[in-house]
Design a protein around this motif. Structure first.
Motif: not given
Length: 89
Positions: A7-13, A36-43, A82-88
């Protein structure tokens, strides 16, 4: 590569594409990323979900205004953080 790293790589690209003025290609990539990211945030906890919704709204406002540089910043910095803070967790 884990989902988070992907997700991080895709966001940066995607941000890079917006900065290069390739807004159509970047817009399509952004849609794929959000889907792709939405289901991860649903959790995640509700407070994180609210941060995601707020960020998504800001990104869509930038897209509507065709403010590609601000959108690229949101993708590269705010979303990645946000991805790094919440999905890690």
């Amino acid at each position: 590569m884990s989902g988070l790293e992907s997700f991080v790589v895709d966001s940066e690209q995607c941000a890079t594409l917006f900065r290069l003025g390739r807004d159509v290609e970047a817009g399509l990539a952004m849609i794929e990323l959000v889907v792709a990211v939405q289901p991860s945030f649903d959790l995640t906890p509700q407070v994180v979900q609210q941060q995601w919704v707020l960020l998504l709204g800001q990104m869509l406002e930038c897209q509507e205004a065709q403010n590609w540089l601000a959108l690229a910043d949101y993708l590269e910095y705010e979303l990645v953080q946000l991805l790094r803070d919440s999905l890690s967790i």
